[in-house]
Design a protein around this motif. Structure first.
Motif, PDB file in Angstrom:
ATOM      1  N   ARG A  30       0.843  -1.203   0.000  1.00 32.87           N
ATOM      2  CA  ARG A  30       0.000   0.000   0.000  1.00 32.87           C
ATOM      3  C   ARG A  30       0.873   1.246   0.000  1.00 32.87           C
ATOM      4  O   ARG A  30       1.737   1.414   0.875  1.00 32.87           O
ATOM      5  CB  ARG A  30      -0.912   0.024   1.223  1.00 32.87           C
ATOM      6  CG  ARG A  30      -1.851   1.242   1.259  1.00 32.87           C
ATOM      7  CD  ARG A  30      -3.054   0.988   2.152  1.00 32.87           C
ATOM      8  NE  ARG A  30      -2.689   0.953   3.558  1.00 32.87           N
ATOM      9  CZ  ARG A  30      -2.817   1.987   4.388  1.00 32.87           C
ATOM     10  NH1 ARG A  30      -3.262   3.149   3.935  1.00 32.87           N
ATOM     11  NH2 ARG A  30      -2.493   1.867   5.657  1.00 32.87           N
ATOM     12  N   VAL A  31       0.676   2.113  -0.978  1.00 34.66           N
ATOM     13  CA  VAL A  31       1.389   3.388  -1.023  1.00 34.66           C
ATOM     14  C   VAL A  31       0.690   4.341  -0.063  1.00 34.66           C
ATOM     15  O   VAL A  31      -0.493   4.657  -0.237  1.00 34.66           O
ATOM     16  CB  VAL A  31       1.403   3.977  -2.444  1.00 34.66           C
ATOM     17  CG1 VAL A  31       2.058   5.357  -2.440  1.00 34.66           C
ATOM     18  CG2 VAL A  31       2.152   3.052  -3.394  1.00 34.66           C
ATOM     19  N   VAL A  32       1.411   4.785   0.959  1.00 29.65           N
ATOM     20  CA  VAL A  32       0.801   5.625   1.996  1.00 29.65           C
ATOM     21  C   VAL A  32       1.107   7.108   1.809  1.00 29.65           C
ATOM     22  O   VAL A  32       0.490   7.960   2.452  1.00 29.65           O
ATOM     23  CB  VAL A  32       1.253   5.177   3.401  1.00 29.65           C
ATOM     24  CG1 VAL A  32       0.695   3.797   3.710  1.00 29.65           C
ATOM     25  CG2 VAL A  32       2.776   5.187   3.526  1.00 29.65           C
ATOM     26  N   ALA A  33       2.080   7.429   0.928  1.00 28.99           N
ATOM     27  CA  ALA A  33       2.399   8.834   0.666  1.00 28.99           C
ATOM     28  C   ALA A  33       3.283   8.933  -0.563  1.00 28.99           C
ATOM     29  O   ALA A  33       3.974   7.978  -0.927  1.00 28.99           O
ATOM     30  CB  ALA A  33       3.093   9.473   1.875  1.00 28.99           C
ATOM     31  N   GLU A  34       3.257  10.119  -1.186  1.00 30.24           N
ATOM     32  CA  GLU A  34       4.117  10.417  -2.316  1.00 30.24           C
ATOM     33  C   GLU A  34       4.878  11.700  -2.040  1.00 30.24           C
ATOM     34  O   GLU A  34       4.443  12.532  -1.245  1.00 30.24           O
ATOM     35  CB  GLU A  34       3.297  10.596  -3.601  1.00 30.24           C
ATOM     36  CG  GLU A  34       2.475   9.406  -4.023  1.00 30.24           C
ATOM     37  CD  GLU A  34       1.656   9.714  -5.264  1.00 30.24           C
ATOM     38  OE1 GLU A  34       2.172  10.413  -6.168  1.00 30.24           O
ATOM     39  OE2 GLU A  34       0.482   9.294  -5.324  1.00 30.24           O
ATOM     40  N   ALA A  35       6.017  11.863  -2.711  1.00 27.65           N
ATOM     41  CA  ALA A  35       6.795  13.089  -2.571  1.00 27.65           C
ATOM     42  C   ALA A  35       7.493  13.385  -3.885  1.00 27.65           C
ATOM     43  O   ALA A  35       7.847  12.467  -4.636  1.00 27.65           O
ATOM     44  CB  ALA A  35       7.812  12.962  -1.446  1.00 27.65           C
ATOM     45  N   SER A  36       7.709  14.688  -4.157  1.00 25.81           N
ATOM     46  CA  SER A  36       8.347  15.088  -5.411  1.00 25.81           C
ATOM     47  C   SER A  36       9.730  15.686  -5.198  1.00 25.81           C
ATOM     48  O   SER A  36      10.373  16.117  -6.144  1.00 25.81           O
ATOM     49  CB  SER A  36       7.465  16.096  -6.160  1.00 25.81           C
ATOM     50  OG  SER A  36       7.256  17.254  -5.359  1.00 25.81           O
ATOM     51  N   ASP A  37      10.192  15.702  -3.940  1.00 28.45           N
ATOM     52  CA  ASP A  37      11.536  16.203  -3.671  1.00 28.45           C
ATOM     53  C   ASP A  37      12.040  15.624  -2.348  1.00 28.45           C
ATOM     54  O   ASP A  37      11.299  14.936  -1.636  1.00 28.45           O
ATOM     55  CB  ASP A  37      11.562  17.739  -3.647  1.00 28.45           C
ATOM     56  CG  ASP A  37      10.582  18.343  -2.650  1.00 28.45           C
ATOM     57  OD1 ASP A  37      10.238  17.672  -1.643  1.00 28.45           O
ATOM     58  OD2 ASP A  37      10.158  19.498  -2.856  1.00 28.45           O
ATOM     59  N   GLY A  38      13.310  15.920  -2.028  1.00 32.88           N
ATOM     60  CA  GLY A  38      13.908  15.373  -0.827  1.00 32.88           C
ATOM     61  C   GLY A  38      13.206  15.780   0.458  1.00 32.88           C
ATOM     62  O   GLY A  38      12.845  14.919   1.273  1.00 32.88           O
ATOM     63  N   PRO A  39      13.012  17.094   0.685  1.00 33.44           N
ATOM     64  CA  PRO A  39      12.317  17.514   1.905  1.00 33.44           C
ATOM     65  C   PRO A  39      10.928  16.896   2.029  1.00 33.44           C
ATOM     66  O   PRO A  39      10.490  16.533   3.120  1.00 33.44           O
ATOM     67  CB  PRO A  39      12.246  19.040   1.750  1.00 33.44           C
ATOM     68  CG  PRO A  39      13.439  19.376   0.919  1.00 33.44           C
ATOM     69  CD  PRO A  39      13.549  18.254  -0.077  1.00 33.44           C
ATOM     70  N   GLY A  40      10.236  16.775   0.892  1.00 37.36           N
ATOM     71  CA  GLY A  40       8.909  16.160   0.906  1.00 37.36           C
ATOM     72  C   GLY A  40       8.970  14.700   1.300  1.00 37.36           C
ATOM     73  O   GLY A  40       8.085  14.187   2.006  1.00 37.36           O
ATOM     74  N   ALA A  41      10.025  14.005   0.855  1.00 36.46           N
ATOM     75  CA  ALA A  41      10.187  12.586   1.199  1.00 36.46           C
ATOM     76  C   ALA A  41      10.418  12.423   2.697  1.00 36.46           C
ATOM     77  O   ALA A  41       9.850  11.530   3.338  1.00 36.46           O
ATOM     78  CB  ALA A  41      11.352  11.995   0.416  1.00 36.46           C
ATOM     79  N   ILE A  42      11.248  13.297   3.264  1.00 34.23           N
ATOM     80  CA  ILE A  42      11.523  13.237   4.706  1.00 34.23           C
ATOM     81  C   ILE A  42      10.243  13.500   5.491  1.00 34.23           C
ATOM     82  O   ILE A  42       9.933  12.796   6.460  1.00 34.23           O
ATOM     83  CB  ILE A  42      12.621  14.246   5.080  1.00 34.23           C
ATOM     84  CG1 ILE A  42      13.955  13.821   4.459  1.00 34.23           C
ATOM     85  CG2 ILE A  42      12.748  14.367   6.601  1.00 34.23           C
ATOM     86  CD1 ILE A  42      15.049  14.871   4.558  1.00 34.23           C
ATOM     87  N   ALA A  43       9.477  14.503   5.062  1.00 31.36           N
ATOM     88  CA  ALA A  43       8.213  14.823   5.732  1.00 31.36           C
ATOM     89  C   ALA A  43       7.227  13.666   5.610  1.00 31.36           C
ATOM     90  O   ALA A  43       6.490  13.350   6.560  1.00 31.36           O
ATOM     91  CB  ALA A  43       7.614  16.096   5.141  1.00 31.36           C
ATOM     92  N   ALA A  44       7.209  13.011   4.447  1.00 32.26           N
ATOM     93  CA  ALA A  44       6.292  11.893   4.227  1.00 32.26           C
ATOM     94  C   ALA A  44       6.628  10.719   5.138  1.00 32.26           C
ATOM     95  O   ALA A  44       5.742  10.067   5.686  1.00 32.26           O
ATOM     96  CB  ALA A  44       6.332  11.458   2.763  1.00 32.26           C
ATOM     97  N   VAL A  45       7.917  10.455   5.309  1.00 32.28           N
ATOM     98  CA  VAL A  45       8.334   9.368   6.201  1.00 32.28           C
ATOM     99  C   VAL A  45       7.949   9.693   7.641  1.00 32.28           C
ATOM    100  O   VAL A  45       7.454   8.840   8.383  1.00 32.28           O
ATOM    101  CB  VAL A  45       9.850   9.124   6.094  1.00 32.28           C
ATOM    102  CG1 VAL A  45      10.319   8.166   7.192  1.00 32.28           C
ATOM    103  CG2 VAL A  45      10.196   8.533   4.727  1.00 32.28           C
TER     104      VAL A  45
END
Length: 213
Positions: A30-45
């Motif tokens: 299950r995909v629980v979040a998406e991100a389009s950049d590094g800071p977004g990926a950290i926030a998503a995690v």
């Protein structure tokens, strides 16, 4: 059976959406979040608490390696799978230094990506077949000469891991900037890396630095 929770981070919308669509068709994922950049990926995690972070290398704001380093520090239980078009030796070295659980080339078929995701979900590792031999050879070369840092080199490395710059390290340790840079050069050589970020990632991987250091 619990589902594998995945965050997908890629700055190319078409690629990201294609990956999300492919994962949506996989059982137990299950995909629980998406991100389009590094800071977004950290926030998503931080927000979604995934089991797996599927991460591109070249992203705006913060590249995949720097992003992975931050995730490693904050959420060491999250497994990291790089999905990228960058399969050069320098990129592979950084993937190894970060001790990422997986590496899949964007030229790979969807079935290979899904296989990699399933394997990581089962606690295994995965490296694309087109780079597996090179990755194995690089890993072997790195393990031949384990780091034997002097006490001062370790002090400099610990300061680097705390985010200090050479000038700040010099002030903290009461050394000249030139001496600090000499120590850093020695540390990079012994760890088999080329940059400060790589040195910190490798130090964490080898246990030379911990979150409590």
């Amino acid at each position: 059976m619990s589902q594998l929770r995945v965050v997908v981070a890629d700055d190319h919308t078409l690629v990201r959406q294609s990956v999300v669509k492919a994962l949506a068709q996989a059982d137990g994922v299950r995909v629980v979040a998406e991100a389009s950049d590094g800071p977004g990926a950290i926030a998503a995690v931080r927000g979604a608490a995934p089991d797996l972070l599927l991460l591109d290398i070249a992203m705006p704001g913060r590249d995949g390696f720097s992003t992975a380093e931050q995730v490693r520090r904050e959420s060491p239980e999250v497994r990291i799978l790089f999905l990228t078009m960058h399969d050069d030796e320098a990129s592979l070295r950084q993937v190894l230094a970060l001790d990422a659980e997986g590496f899949v080339s964007k030229s790979a078929p969807v079935d290979e990506l899904l296989d990699a995701v399933r394997r990581l979900g089962d606690g295994q590792r995965y490296v694309s077949s087109n780079v597996a031999d090179r990755a194995t050879a690089l890993a072997a070369r790195r393990e031949v000469a384990p780091a034997a840092l002097t006490s001062r080199e370790r002090d400099v490395l610990l300061a680097l891991a705390r985010g200090l710059r050479p000038g700040e390290i010099a002030t903290s340790l009461e050394l000249s900037v030139k001496t600090v840079k000499n120590h850093l050069t020695a540390v990079y050589h012994k760890l088999g890396v080329e940059t400060g970020a790589q040195a910190v990632a490798e130090a964490y991987r080898r246990g030379l630095v911990t979150s409590r250091s």
